[in-house]
Design a protein around this motif. Structure first.
Motif, short mmCIF file in Angstrom:
data_model
loop_
_atom_site.label_atom_id
_atom_site.label_comp_id
_atom_site.label_asym_id
_atom_site.label_seq_id
_atom_site.Cartn_x
_atom_site.Cartn_y
_atom_site.Cartn_z
N PRO A 14 0.81 -1.23 0.00
CA PRO A 14 0.00 0.00 0.00
C PRO A 14 0.84 1.27 0.00
O PRO A 14 0.50 2.25 -0.68
CB PRO A 14 -0.83 -0.13 1.29
CG PRO A 14 -0.95 -1.61 1.50
CD PRO A 14 0.35 -2.19 1.03
N ALA A 15 1.95 1.30 0.74
CA ALA A 15 2.78 2.50 0.78
C ALA A 15 3.40 2.78 -0.59
O ALA A 15 3.51 3.94 -1.01
CB ALA A 15 3.88 2.33 1.83
N THR A 16 3.81 1.73 -1.28
CA THR A 16 4.36 1.90 -2.63
C THR A 16 3.28 2.34 -3.60
O THR A 16 3.49 3.21 -4.46
CB THR A 16 5.00 0.58 -3.10
OG1 THR A 16 6.01 0.19 -2.18
CG2 THR A 16 5.60 0.74 -4.49
N LEU A 17 2.10 1.74 -3.49
CA LEU A 17 0.98 2.06 -4.39
C LEU A 17 0.60 3.53 -4.29
O LEU A 17 0.25 4.17 -5.29
CB LEU A 17 -0.22 1.18 -4.04
CG LEU A 17 -1.38 1.17 -5.03
CD1 LEU A 17 -0.94 0.69 -6.40
CD2 LEU A 17 -2.49 0.28 -4.50
N PHE A 28 9.80 10.20 -10.79
CA PHE A 28 11.09 9.78 -10.25
C PHE A 28 10.97 8.78 -9.12
O PHE A 28 11.98 8.39 -8.54
CB PHE A 28 11.93 10.98 -9.80
CG PHE A 28 12.17 11.99 -10.89
CD1 PHE A 28 12.92 11.64 -12.01
CD2 PHE A 28 11.63 13.25 -10.82
CE1 PHE A 28 13.13 12.55 -13.03
CE2 PHE A 28 11.84 14.17 -11.83
CZ PHE A 28 12.59 13.82 -12.93
N PHE A 29 9.76 8.35 -8.77
CA PHE A 29 9.63 7.29 -7.76
C PHE A 29 9.70 5.94 -8.47
O PHE A 29 8.95 5.67 -9.40
CB PHE A 29 8.30 7.41 -7.01
CG PHE A 29 8.09 6.27 -6.04
CD1 PHE A 29 8.73 6.26 -4.82
CD2 PHE A 29 7.26 5.20 -6.38
CE1 PHE A 29 8.54 5.21 -3.93
CE2 PHE A 29 7.07 4.15 -5.49
CZ PHE A 29 7.71 4.16 -4.27
N THR A 30 10.62 5.09 -8.05
CA THR A 30 10.78 3.77 -8.66
C THR A 30 11.29 2.79 -7.62
O THR A 30 12.00 3.18 -6.69
CB THR A 30 11.75 3.83 -9.86
OG1 THR A 30 11.87 2.52 -10.41
CG2 THR A 30 13.13 4.33 -9.44
N THR A 31 10.89 1.55 -7.77
CA THR A 31 11.38 0.47 -6.90
C THR A 31 12.50 -0.30 -7.57
O THR A 31 13.00 -1.26 -7.00
CB THR A 31 10.23 -0.49 -6.55
OG1 THR A 31 9.67 -1.02 -7.75
CG2 THR A 31 9.15 0.24 -5.76
N LYS A 32 12.86 0.11 -8.79
CA LYS A 32 13.91 -0.60 -9.52
C LYS A 32 15.29 -0.16 -9.01
O LYS A 32 15.44 0.96 -8.48
CB LYS A 32 13.80 -0.34 -11.01
CG LYS A 32 12.48 -0.83 -11.62
CD LYS A 32 12.39 -0.49 -13.09
CE LYS A 32 11.05 -0.94 -13.67
NZ LYS A 32 10.93 -0.59 -15.11
N SER A 46 -3.40 -3.57 -6.94
CA SER A 46 -2.20 -4.37 -6.74
C SER A 46 -2.24 -5.02 -5.37
O SER A 46 -2.70 -4.43 -4.39
CB SER A 46 -0.95 -3.49 -6.87
OG SER A 46 0.22 -4.28 -6.83
N THR A 47 -1.76 -6.27 -5.32
CA THR A 47 -1.64 -7.03 -4.08
C THR A 47 -0.26 -7.67 -4.06
O THR A 47 0.17 -8.27 -5.04
CB THR A 47 -2.72 -8.12 -3.99
OG1 THR A 47 -4.01 -7.50 -4.12
CG2 THR A 47 -2.63 -8.85 -2.66
#
Length: 706
Positions: free
Chosen positions: A508-511, A518-522, A550-551
């Motif tokens: 949820p925090a990422t969503l 510029f926000f990315t988890t990569k 998303s889950t």
């Protein structure tokens, strides 16, 4: 309208009130014409129109009313006549209350009311209404209070529901009191005595009728098993346990249970009371008791419980809906603020890239025979193009990119993306595409749509670590008011385009941050964080809505909703034959950035054109009024000075014949229209541009004017 476009960013507005505010003649009020409004008032109106919550602003000592679409619904039949009206004239029945509000907030104070009761005229009839009201001062340009921002939430339904609940509780208390009176005046279904040793009941006729004993049975020898069989099967175990407890411990026996009524499956509630008698040795002998009708009381209790449950559920739903609306408002305001910042940064960045690109191309032309210079220039130009792509993605997020929309059918999506997706995904990822046989048409920029789908598919591939199936699907949907509530989308016909993967999913925090630029988890170097931001800006600029489901551990689905278009599908145009890029016409280059102006002039001169330069619109207009004859005006969009680029264009179009104008800009917010398209007579060259792009566009505009 030019004023609103420049200062309010109205190309992103939706709703009735934005149009009404533009159309209203404000010169008849103390606020004066729109173009003279102070900055503080303009910013407050921009915030007000973007809010889904009913907001009304009272400006100045008279409290001139400016409000949003949500408030217009609350105003009812007084809308649109409230717009621009002093609040005391708009709501005369509560004039004293509103005068106190204006005086208090202009003095720097705030006011808030919960469930405030007021009497308002609705359809000409006085009506009691209850509202949550919040009033705060709005500072003017000098920092002192100049107006009042009011949040108006009607709570009449909630208040009336609470009153209904109180009335139900009062009715229950009254029913209970009547029941006690009935017990004392004969509301008894019978009396009984249980012979514990012989296990027989003796009772009166009312008791026998209650348990439906057949006529042949002696009232003094009634089998206890028949009575127990008439008790509801869900209550029997509890009744037996209470009887055993009363016999064992000697305490009072009180049990409420249901007894079958007649021969059907209907039951009535009864209350059985009694106490066990014992002999001298303490052995149980007899168990006398009475049976009382409590059916009406239990029905009332059940109704009260259900009413309470319904009220609690309604309150919970209202609180949750309000919290969700507030959260969506905060998120929307945050994205709007980030969009304004990134759009401005992209504009300045494009000017810098234009200077670099222009000088690189000039250097390459001067050193044609130097392989080392050519190699280094090519590498630098590649870097400039990467920077331009990043800038384009920022402009897409800020909804300030130029679109070329046309009526498009999603059946053509696979034709445009099939080969491209195959190259981008490789052999270990498979794409499943499902489109209805007759999908509705939509009005979008095909290139931007395909770019958005490509970004989503690449994200899906990375989420699945490069293996699996990505599902692309389209659906024709009719969205109702319940779905659209709080989503900045109007009910109607839509086409939903979805991209689904079975990857790692998002927490949820990422969503919550997924659309932020510029926000990315990569890992570093594997993504810019602009893919979803570009998708968000493109869909919003196309009058649509985008959502992410998303889950963690199960995957992600991105859904894009586009309004249905009733127009006929656009036919693809054949590419025009190549044009001559050289010329000998005279071009007036208007650009406030010295380096951009110098490089643009030199590039045009190398293509054979005669060039006159001006550092702003004031100098350019002076040249033209002094008799300078040119064949084309090539001007930047945003410039200092009194004469703006739009003024130059208007003057040029008024000539006979019209003088063609070519705009250049890092973004198009100052000339682009509300439907994201340039006017027919407008031409735009986006920075940074190459020499070939410049000369090709110049040639195209000149030939179009002949």
């Amino acid at each position: 309208m030019q004023f609103l476009s420049e200062h309010f960013g109205c190309e992103g507005w939706r709703g009735e009130m934005s149009a009404r505010i533009r159309a209203f003649d404000w010169s008849v009020t103390e606020l004066g014409p729109l173009q003279h409004w102070p900055t503080s008032l303009r910013m407050a109106v921009q915030f007000l129109l973007a809010s889904p919550v009913p907001l009304v602003m009272l400006w100045g000592r008279h409290g001139y009313m400016i409000y949003n679409d949500a408030y217009s619904v609350f105003a009812g039949g007084r809308h649109p006549y409230l717009l621009g009206s002093p609040v005391e004239l708009g709501w005369p029945e509560v004039a004293d209350f509103n005068r106190n509000v204006v005086d208090t907030c202009l003095a720097g104070g705030t006011l808030s009311y919960r469930n405030k009761e007021l009497v308002l005229l609705r359809s000409g009839v006085p009506e009691d209404v209850w509202m949550d009201l919040y009033y705060s001062p709005v500072p003017g340009d000098d920092g002192s209070p100049a107006g009042v921002m009011a949040i108006v939430v009607e709570t009449s339904a909630h208040v009336l529901s609470e009153r209904a609940r109180e009335q139900a509780e009062a009715a229950f208390r009254t029913t209970n009191e009547r029941l006690q009176m009935a017990l004392n005046t004969g509301a008894v279904l019978g009396s009984f005595v249980w012979d514990v040793q012989l296990d027989f009941l003796s009772g009166d006729e009312r008791f026998a009728r209650t348990f439906a004993y057949p006529a042949p049975y002696d009232l003094n020898r009634l089998p206890s098993g028949i009575a127990m069989q008439r008790v509801h099967e869900d209550d029997r175990g509890r009744v037996r346990a209470l009887i055993d407890e009363a016999v064992r411990d000697g305490g009072p026996y009180t049990a409420e249970y249901r007894v079958r009524h007649g021969q059907g499956e209907q039951y009535r509630w009864v209350l059985a009371s009694g106490r066990c008698d014992y002999d001298d040795q303490g052995r149980p002998l007899r168990f006398p008791g009475v049976l009382i009708d409590i059916h009406e009381r239990k029905v009332a209790e059940s109704a009260l419980v259900q009413l309470t449950r319904d009220l609690e559920q309604r309150v919970e739903q209202e609180v949750r809906a309000r919290s969700e609306a507030e959260e969506r408002l905060r998120q929307s305001q945050k994205l709007e603020a980030i969009g304004g910042l990134t759009g401005g940064v992209a504009h300045d960045f494009n000017n810098v890239l234009q200077v670099i690109a222009g000088n690189l191309h000039l250097l390459a032309r001067q050193q044609r025979d130097n392989p080392g210079v050519q190699q280094r220039v090519a590498a630098a130009i590649t870097a400039v193009e990467r920077g331009a792509k990043l800038s384009s993605q920022l402009l897409a997020f800020a909804r300030r990119q130029q679109l070329s929309p046309a009526v498009y059918n999603l059946r053509r999506l696979s034709d445009g993306l099939g080969e491209l997706l195959a190259r981008a995904l490789g052999e270990t990822v498979r794409v499943s595409m499902q489109v209805p046989d007759q999908p509705w048409c939509i009005h979008v920029d095909r290139n931007q749509l395909e770019n958005a789908v490509l970004n989503l598919v690449i994200n899906a591939r990375d989420a699945m670590n490069g293996e699996g199936v990505i599902a692309i699907s389209a659906d024709n949907l009719v969205l109702g008011a319940e779905f659209c509530a709080g989503k900045e989308i109007q009910p109607g016909d839509y086409v939903r385009l979805s991209v689904r993967d079975h990857g790692v999913g998002m927490a949820p925090a990422t969503l919550a941050k997924a659309f932020e630029p510029f926000f990315t988890t990569k890992p570093d170097g594997h993504g810019t964080g602009l893919g979803l931001s570009m998708v968000f800006g493109f869909v919003k600029q196309s009058a649509g809505y985008v959502d992410i489901l998303s889950t963690e551990g199960q995957g992600t689905t991105v859904q894009m909703y586009f309004p249905r278009s009733e127009a006929a599908e656009a036919q693809e145009e054949q590419a025009p034959p190549p044009r001559l890029l050289q010329g000998e016409e005279t071009i007036l280059v208007v650009e406030d950035d010295d380096q951009v102006r110098i490089t643009a002039a030199e590039l045009l001169e190398q293509s054979g054109y005669r060039v006159v330069t001006a550092e702003n619109g004031d100098v350019a207009m002076r040249f033209l009024l002094d008799g300078l004859r040119v064949d084309l005006i090539f001007t930047d969009v945003v410039m200092p000075g009194q004469v703006k680029s739009a003024d130059l264009a208007a003057w040029a179009q008024a000539r006979t014949p019209p003088l063609p104008v070519l705009f250049a800009s890092g973004h198009t917010r100052d000339i682009i229209s509300r439907n994201n398209q340039l006017a027919p007579h407008q031409h735009l060259l986006r920075k940074p541009y190459s020499p070939d792009a410049l000369t090709a566009m110049v040639r195209q505009v000149l030939q179009a004017s002949t």
